[in-house]
Write a protein that holds these residues in place. Structure first.
Motif, PDB file in Angstrom:
ATOM      1  N   UNK A  18       0.839  -1.201   0.000  1.00 32.32           N
ATOM      2  CA  UNK A  18       0.000   0.000   0.000  1.00 32.32           C
ATOM      3  C   UNK A  18       0.875   1.252   0.000  1.00 32.32           C
ATOM      4  N   UNK A  19       0.245   2.367  -0.293  1.00 38.72           N
ATOM      5  CA  UNK A  19       0.975   3.621  -0.487  1.00 38.72           C
ATOM      6  C   UNK A  19       1.687   4.082   0.779  1.00 38.72           C
ATOM      7  N   UNK A  20       1.025   3.986   1.927  1.00 42.21           N
ATOM      8  CA  UNK A  20       1.631   4.445   3.180  1.00 42.21           C
ATOM      9  C   UNK A  20       2.896   3.661   3.500  1.00 42.21           C
ATOM     10  N   UNK A  21       2.856   2.342   3.337  1.00 37.49           N
ATOM     11  CA  UNK A  21       4.040   1.520   3.587  1.00 37.49           C
ATOM     12  C   UNK A  21       5.131   1.825   2.564  1.00 37.49           C
ATOM     13  N   UNK A  22       4.723   2.068   1.336  1.00 38.93           N
ATOM     14  CA  UNK A  22       5.649   2.426   0.263  1.00 38.93           C
ATOM     15  C   UNK A  22       6.401   3.704   0.615  1.00 38.93           C
ATOM     16  N   UNK A  23       5.675   4.733   1.006  1.00 37.30           N
ATOM     17  CA  UNK A  23       6.297   6.007   1.395  1.00 37.30           C
ATOM     18  C   UNK A  23       7.158   5.813   2.640  1.00 37.30           C
ATOM     19  N   UNK A  24       6.655   5.061   3.608  1.00 34.71           N
ATOM     20  CA  UNK A  24       7.398   4.820   4.842  1.00 34.71           C
ATOM     21  C   UNK A  24       8.736   4.143   4.602  1.00 34.71           C
ATOM     22  N   UNK A  25       8.815   3.283   3.619  1.00 36.21           N
ATOM     23  CA  UNK A  25      10.069   2.590   3.310  1.00 36.21           C
ATOM     24  C   UNK A  25      11.094   3.553   2.706  1.00 36.21           C
ATOM     25  N   UNK A  26      10.653   4.568   2.023  1.00 34.94           N
ATOM     26  CA  UNK A  26      11.554   5.511   1.337  1.00 34.94           C
ATOM     27  C   UNK A  26      11.911   6.695   2.229  1.00 34.94           C
ATOM     28  N   UNK A  27      10.974   7.140   3.055  1.00 31.12           N
ATOM     29  CA  UNK A  27      11.114   8.357   3.848  1.00 31.12           C
ATOM     30  C   UNK A  27      12.315   8.296   4.788  1.00 31.12           C
ATOM     31  N   UNK A  28      13.013   9.432   4.887  1.00 32.57           N
ATOM     32  CA  UNK A  28      14.155   9.558   5.792  1.00 32.57           C
ATOM     33  C   UNK A  28      14.351  11.042   6.099  1.00 32.57           C
ATOM     34  N   UNK A  29      15.401  11.362   6.861  1.00 38.95           N
ATOM     35  CA  UNK A  29      15.707  12.778   7.103  1.00 38.95           C
ATOM     36  C   UNK A  29      16.043  13.475   5.791  1.00 38.95           C
ATOM     37  N   UNK A  30      16.713  12.759   4.922  1.00 36.72           N
ATOM     38  CA  UNK A  30      17.151  13.328   3.647  1.00 36.72           C
ATOM     39  C   UNK A  30      16.005  13.445   2.644  1.00 36.72           C
ATOM     40  N   UNK A  31      15.102  12.455   2.641  1.00 39.56           N
ATOM     41  CA  UNK A  31      13.986  12.423   1.705  1.00 39.56           C
ATOM     42  C   UNK A  31      12.676  12.474   2.492  1.00 39.56           C
ATOM     43  N   UNK A  32      12.119  13.678   2.618  1.00 42.29           N
ATOM     44  CA  UNK A  32      10.879  13.847   3.366  1.00 42.29           C
ATOM     45  C   UNK A  32       9.695  13.319   2.556  1.00 42.29           C
ATOM     46  N   UNK A  33       8.607  13.093   3.238  1.00 41.36           N
ATOM     47  CA  UNK A  33       7.379  12.622   2.585  1.00 41.36           C
ATOM     48  C   UNK A  33       6.969  13.562   1.447  1.00 41.36           C
ATOM     49  N   UNK A  34       7.003  14.861   1.700  1.00 42.87           N
ATOM     50  CA  UNK A  34       6.608  15.834   0.690  1.00 42.87           C
ATOM     51  C   UNK A  34       7.519  15.766  -0.530  1.00 42.87           C
ATOM     52  N   UNK A  35       8.795  15.664  -0.309  1.00 44.22           N
ATOM     53  CA  UNK A  35       9.745  15.581  -1.421  1.00 44.22           C
ATOM     54  C   UNK A  35       9.511  14.312  -2.241  1.00 44.22           C
ATOM     55  N   UNK A  36       9.257  13.201  -1.563  1.00 47.96           N
ATOM     56  CA  UNK A  36       8.997  11.940  -2.254  1.00 47.96           C
ATOM     57  C   UNK A  36       7.710  12.048  -3.072  1.00 47.96           C
ATOM     58  N   UNK A  37       6.665  12.609  -2.484  1.00 45.98           N
ATOM     59  CA  UNK A  37       5.401  12.758  -3.203  1.00 45.98           C
ATOM     60  C   UNK A  37       5.566  13.647  -4.433  1.00 45.98           C
ATOM     61  N   UNK A  38       6.369  14.695  -4.304  1.00 48.90           N
ATOM     62  CA  UNK A  38       6.624  15.579  -5.446  1.00 48.90           C
ATOM     63  C   UNK A  38       7.359  14.815  -6.551  1.00 48.90           C
ATOM     64  N   UNK A  39       8.351  14.017  -6.170  1.00 48.86           N
ATOM     65  CA  UNK A  39       9.085  13.208  -7.156  1.00 48.86           C
ATOM     66  C   UNK A  39       8.156  12.222  -7.853  1.00 48.86           C
ATOM     67  N   UNK A  40       7.313  11.561  -7.072  1.00 52.61           N
ATOM     68  CA  UNK A  40       6.394  10.585  -7.651  1.00 52.61           C
ATOM     69  C   UNK A  40       5.392  11.250  -8.581  1.00 52.61           C
ATOM     70  N   UNK A  41       4.958  12.441  -8.225  1.00 50.80           N
ATOM     71  CA  UNK A  41       4.049  13.190  -9.099  1.00 50.80           C
ATOM     72  C   UNK A  41       4.731  13.502 -10.419  1.00 50.80           C
ATOM     73  N   UNK A  42       5.984  13.902 -10.376  1.00 50.32           N
ATOM     74  CA  UNK A  42       6.729  14.191 -11.602  1.00 50.32           C
ATOM     75  C   UNK A  42       6.894  12.929 -12.446  1.00 50.32           C
TER      76      UNK A  42
END
Length: 129
Positions: A18-42
């Motif tokens: 699911x999406x939440x687990x997907x984001x949680x696996x990627x998220x870190x101090x370096x890659x915030x949730x917002x930054x990841x979502x922006x990348x995925x949107x692009x």
């Protein structure tokens, strides 16, 4: 994408359900949730640095809604506005920025998963009379 995040995204896409687990696996101090979502949107819309650089400035203004005073202002100022004011999707058919706008809106509509929602580009501007 930079700094190897594409590998994290690929790995998370293969492992998570699911999406939440997907984001949680990627998220870190370096890659915030917002930054990841922006990348995925692009990625999802196919928006690249090259496309961004090709748009030197906006090519239109999109009218979403107006009041009586806004309508009067637009009527009085229409000769002073340097960009076309667009209120119908059909007016964007020959505009590369407009095509990207319609494409992104259509993908967003798909994500809503319901036919009850009005399509953004088939709905006329809202008038608050």
């Amino acid at each position: 994408m930079t700094e190897g995040i594409e590998n994290l995204i690929y790995d998370a896409a293969r492992k998570e359900q699911d999406f939440e687990a997907f984001i949680g696996r990627i998220k870190s101090k370096r890659f915030t949730r917002t930054r990841i979502q922006r990348m995925l949107t692009h990625i999802f819309t196919g928006f690249t640095w090259e496309k961004l650089k090709s748009f030197k400035q906006p090519s239109y203004l999109r009218l979403l809604g107006m009041t009586d005073s806004g309508r009067q202002y637009l009527h009085a100022q229409k000769k002073n506005i340097s960009l076309p004011v667009i209120s119908r999707a059909a007016d964007l058919a020959d505009n590369s920025m407009g095509k990207l706008d319609i494409h992104a809106s259509s993908l967003y509509q798909l994500g809503l998963g319901s036919s009850n929602h009005k399509k953004e580009f088939t709905t006329p501007p809202i008038y608050f009379g």
